[in-house]
Structures are given as structure tokens and as C-alpha cells.
Design an enzyme around this catalytic site. Structure first.
Site, PDB file in Angstrom:
ATOM      1  N   GLU A  96     -10.017 -14.110  -3.303  1.00  0.00           N
ATOM      2  CA  GLU A  96     -10.773 -13.474  -2.216  1.00  0.00           C
ATOM      3  C   GLU A  96     -11.012 -14.468  -1.098  1.00  0.00           C
ATOM      4  O   GLU A  96     -11.010 -15.671  -1.325  1.00  0.00           O
ATOM      5  CB  GLU A  96     -12.156 -13.033  -2.727  1.00  0.00           C
ATOM      6  CG  GLU A  96     -12.156 -11.810  -3.589  1.00  0.00           C
ATOM      7  CD  GLU A  96     -13.583 -11.332  -3.854  1.00  0.00           C
ATOM      8  OE1 GLU A  96     -13.901 -10.219  -3.435  1.00  0.00           O
ATOM      9  OE2 GLU A  96     -14.364 -12.091  -4.466  1.00  0.00           O
ATOM     10  N   SER A 113       1.043  -9.834  -0.304  1.00  0.00           N
ATOM     11  CA  SER A 113       0.729  -8.413  -0.257  1.00  0.00           C
ATOM     12  C   SER A 113       1.141  -7.695   1.018  1.00  0.00           C
ATOM     13  O   SER A 113       1.334  -6.484   0.996  1.00  0.00           O
ATOM     14  CB  SER A 113      -0.770  -8.218  -0.485  1.00  0.00           C
ATOM     15  OG  SER A 113      -1.492  -8.956   0.477  1.00  0.00           O
ATOM     16  N   SER A 133      -8.665   0.018   6.790  1.00  0.00           N
ATOM     17  CA  SER A 133      -8.608  -1.004   7.819  1.00  0.00           C
ATOM     18  C   SER A 133      -7.180  -1.184   8.314  1.00  0.00           C
ATOM     19  O   SER A 133      -6.910  -2.062   9.111  1.00  0.00           O
ATOM     20  CB  SER A 133      -9.155  -2.328   7.284  1.00  0.00           C
ATOM     21  OG  SER A 133      -8.328  -2.778   6.247  1.00  0.00           O
ATOM     22  N   ASP A 165     -17.298 -10.654  -2.808  1.00  0.00           N
ATOM     23  CA  ASP A 165     -18.038  -9.598  -3.515  1.00  0.00           C
ATOM     24  C   ASP A 165     -17.531  -9.371  -4.937  1.00  0.00           C
ATOM     25  O   ASP A 165     -18.313  -9.135  -5.859  1.00  0.00           O
ATOM     26  CB  ASP A 165     -17.979  -8.296  -2.714  1.00  0.00           C
ATOM     27  CG  ASP A 165     -16.566  -7.926  -2.295  1.00  0.00           C
ATOM     28  OD1 ASP A 165     -15.942  -8.738  -1.585  1.00  0.00           O
ATOM     29  OD2 ASP A 165     -16.086  -6.859  -2.670  1.00  0.00           O
ATOM     30  N   GLY A 168     -16.081 -13.505   1.827  1.00  0.00           N
ATOM     31  CA  GLY A 168     -16.281 -12.168   1.258  1.00  0.00           C
ATOM     32  C   GLY A 168     -15.977 -12.136  -0.224  1.00  0.00           C
ATOM     33  O   GLY A 168     -15.027 -11.493  -0.655  1.00  0.00           O
ATOM     34  N   LYS A 172       0.806  -1.224   0.000  1.00  0.00           N
ATOM     35  CA  LYS A 172       0.000   0.000   0.000  1.00  0.00           C
ATOM     36  C   LYS A 172       0.840   1.276   0.000  1.00  0.00           C
ATOM     37  O   LYS A 172       0.364   2.328  -0.390  1.00  0.00           O
ATOM     38  CB  LYS A 172      -0.971   0.005   1.171  1.00  0.00           C
ATOM     39  CG  LYS A 172      -2.085  -1.018   0.994  1.00  0.00           C
ATOM     40  CD  LYS A 172      -3.434  -0.390   1.143  1.00  0.00           C
ATOM     41  CE  LYS A 172      -4.583  -1.322   0.818  1.00  0.00           C
ATOM     42  NZ  LYS A 172      -4.488  -2.648   1.430  1.00  0.00           N
TER      43      LYS A 172
END
Ligand code: PLP
Length: 340
Positions: free
Chosen positions: A223, A323, A97, A229, A227, A72
Site C-alpha cells: 500500500e 497492475s 477512480s 488502511d 494510505g 481491472k
């Protein structure tokens, strides 16, 4: 619920060359120039036991060893480096988060601007503490009852700050894509790239890099089972919104893909698969015992899909983005000693 690995998206995405997407490869090249000498070019690890288990040749891009312990930092720094003088004076605000919060806090400090972070009360303690240590101001909220986006927008307007969201922003997506750019530049073309998916910033940037540097490479998102989505959204062709998923993969507890990230995912990602929390725990243990590295639960999504045989990769060259590595020592110990 029993895990069904065949629950994958049936369609193969066609690559259309002249499509207009929110970012293109030139944006990623520009991002990598901004990040040069600021972000780390993280190592790519191989492991014989991982190859034996998966029957493939795996290349792990270790973003758990990136500054702040996750990819990130790439997107955050890229976005903040593009602020004009007035925006720099006002500073940056975000909601997250955890890892994006740390990334914004560090990038803001490096660039000498104020930062305000809206964080969930139940974020891992280490993430809150480190964000504070980077000098950011923190506002806590309840992720089950409050809308972080509304709160973020209100605070940004009140204070004259610029909001940089964790994934749905072109500069963030382009920054994240530099991770895959480095991977392809180091190991050459790949058959498959496995990328964990929360809101889709990482995979959308990486998929644009893949299309440019390894056009035959299939990009597969992973995923948490609880979750899915983005998997549902790819299947229906529209962004699906789900309840806050209960999973140990706290970096992927998003409720829907972003508007911009989903545009890229629809056109550049072949498929999304899901993995169980138990599989994430087994993969975390594999990394500690076999490879001597700490990878947080969310960071294990791509690896778990490969190590547990949930994607057809036998005989292939496969890139996997690890990640992040931010997990409390206590939580790590607890997860490693649970039955899985
Ligand atoms: C944020 C995050 C993700 C998910 O990234 P998106 O860009 O939201 O898809 C995955 N792993 C880690 C460690 C993260 O911090």
C-alpha cells in the site's frame, strides 16, 4: 514522516483448508474460461538489473499491457458476462477512480449493454476521456465532499441499472485472480507474490489463486505509505477507515478494505507493507529506463517494495503484479523529472 519498513503486520496467516471464503479457486477457473479470448494473457517479464538490485529472481506480470491498460478489465468483464438477460437490458453502473470505469465501459460495449460511470472530478484526464470514448455515460462528483457509494446506489435505483463496485464483489475478485493464475501457470510455484492493494480486489483474487497453485507462496500486499488502511485493518483484525489519502498512487486512494475482500485478505494474505511516493517515482523511472515499459504510480507499489529492499526476498523467486500503466504523458514526464 520517515518511512519505517518494519511497520509490518507481525502475524503469519495460517492457511485453514476448509474455510468458507467469498470466492474459491473454482470461481477463478470459471472466470478464466469467460475471459478466454477476450482478456489478454499478458507477458511475464524478467530483468537482470531488477534481479541484481533485489537479490531475488523477479517475475513481472505486465497488467499494464492488459486491455484498457490495467487488470481491472478481468474483473469487470467477468462480472458483466454473468448478467442475465434482464440485467443486460438495464445495463451497468459503477463508481471508480478510473481504471475500473474504463474496464466497465469496455466490457459493457463488448457485451452490448448501457453503462453509467460515476467518476471523481479530479481523476486523471486520460481516464475520463478514454471512459467516454468507450461509449459510457459519465457523472462527475467531488471525492472530498460527496459519498460515491450513496450517489451510485441512488442512480442505479432510479435507472434500473446493476451496480458493479470496483472491488467488493465476488465476480470482480474472481476475475482479478486470473492474473495470478496465469502467472503461476507460466512460471511455476513462487516463494513470494507482491500485489498492490487499493480496496483489495486484486490481492484477494490473486491470494486465492496462490493458495491453489503455489500453496507455500507468501502473498504480501503493498500500500502507499499515506494510505495504509488495509495494513491497519490486518493489524487490528477489523476494517479500519481512514481519510482520503494524499498519494500519487491514485488507484490505491481507498479509505478501507471491502467487506468481502477483507475476509479473504485476513485468511490468505501474510503481510502488508507500505512504500513512499518517492519510491514509486524511482520505480516508474526504473521501468522506463531499464525495462522500456510505462507503469502508473499505483502499478509500481509491488515493484517498489522489491526494488527498495522493503521485503525480505533475497534468493527467492518472487512474482510481482504490475497492475496498470495509465498515466498522462505530461504527468509521466513531470514525475520522471522530479527529484526522487
Ligand atoms: C484498482 C487498481 C489497483 C488496486 O486494486 P484493488 O482491487 O482495489 O486493490 C491497483 N493498481 C491499479 C493500476 C488499479 O487500477
Amino acid at each position: 514522516m520517515k518511512h519505517d519498513p518494519t511497520m509490518s503486520v507481525p502475524c503469519e496467516t495460517l492457511y485453514t483448508r476448509d474455510m468458507i471464503l467469498p470466492i474459491d479457486y473454482a470461481d477463478i477457473v470459471a472466470a478464466s474460461e469467460r475471459l478466454d479470448g477476450v482478456a489478454l494473457c499478458t507477458p511475464v517479464l524478467s530483468n537482470a538489473e531488477a534481479n541484481a538490485r533485489s537479490g531475488a529472481e523477479l517475475f513481472f506480470k505486465c497488467e499494464n499491457l492488459q486491455r484498457i491498460g490495467a487488470f481491472k478489465f478481468r474483473g469487470a468483464y467477468n462480472a458483466l458476462a454473468r448478467f442475465d438477460a434482464e440485467a443486460r437490458r438495464g445495463g451497468v453502473l459503477t463508481y471508480s477512480s478510473g481504471n475500473h470505469a474504463q474496464a466497465i465501459a469496455l466490457a459493457a460495449r463488448l457485451l452490448g449493454m448501457p453503462a453509467l460511470i460515476v467518476m471523481p472530478k479530479d481523476a486523471p484526464a486520460i481516464k475520463i476521456a478514454v471512459t467516454r470514448r468507450h461509449g459510457a455515460e459519465i457523472v462527475l462528483y467531488d471525492r472530498y465532499t460527496e459519498d460515491r457509494e450513496a450517489l451510485g446506489s441512488r442512480l442505479a435505483a432510479e435507472r434500473g441499472m446493476t451496480l458493479i463496485p470496483p472491488y467488493d464483489h465476488p465476480d470482480v475478485m474472481a476475475g482479478q485472480g486470473t492474473a495470478a493464475k496465469e502467472l503461476f501457470e507460466e512460471v511455476g510455484p513462487l516463494d513470494v507474490l507482491l500485489v498492490c492493494v487499493g480496496g483489495g480486489g486484486l490481492i484477494s483474487g490473486c491470494a486465492v489463486s496462490a493458495a491453489a497453485l503455489s500453496p507455500q507462496c507468501r502473498v504480501i500486499g503493498v500500500e502507499p505509505q499515506a494510505g495504509n488502511d488495509v495494513q491497519q485493518s490486518l493489524r487490528t483484525g477489523e476494517r479500519v477507515r481512514i481519510d482520503v489519502p494524499q498519494t500519487i498512487a491514485d488507484g490505491a486512494q481507498t479509505q478501507s478494505p471491502g467487506l468481502l475482500t477483507f475476509e479473504v485478505i485476513r485468511h490468505r494474505v501474510s503481510n502488508i507493507v507500505t512504500v513512499s511516493d518517492e519510491a514509486l517515482v524511482r520505480s516508474m523511472r526504473f521501468f522506463v529506463e531499464q525495462m522500456k515499459i510505462v507503469v502508473e504510480p499505483t502499478g509500481c507499489l509491488g515493484a517498489a517494495a522489491a526494488l527498495e529492499g522493503l521485503v525480505p526476498i533475497a534468493g527467492k523467486r518472487v512474482g510481482i503484479v504490475l497492475s496498470g500503466g495509465n498515466v498522462d504523458a505530461q504527468r509521466l514526464a513531470a514525475l520522471l523529472t522530479t527529484e526522487a
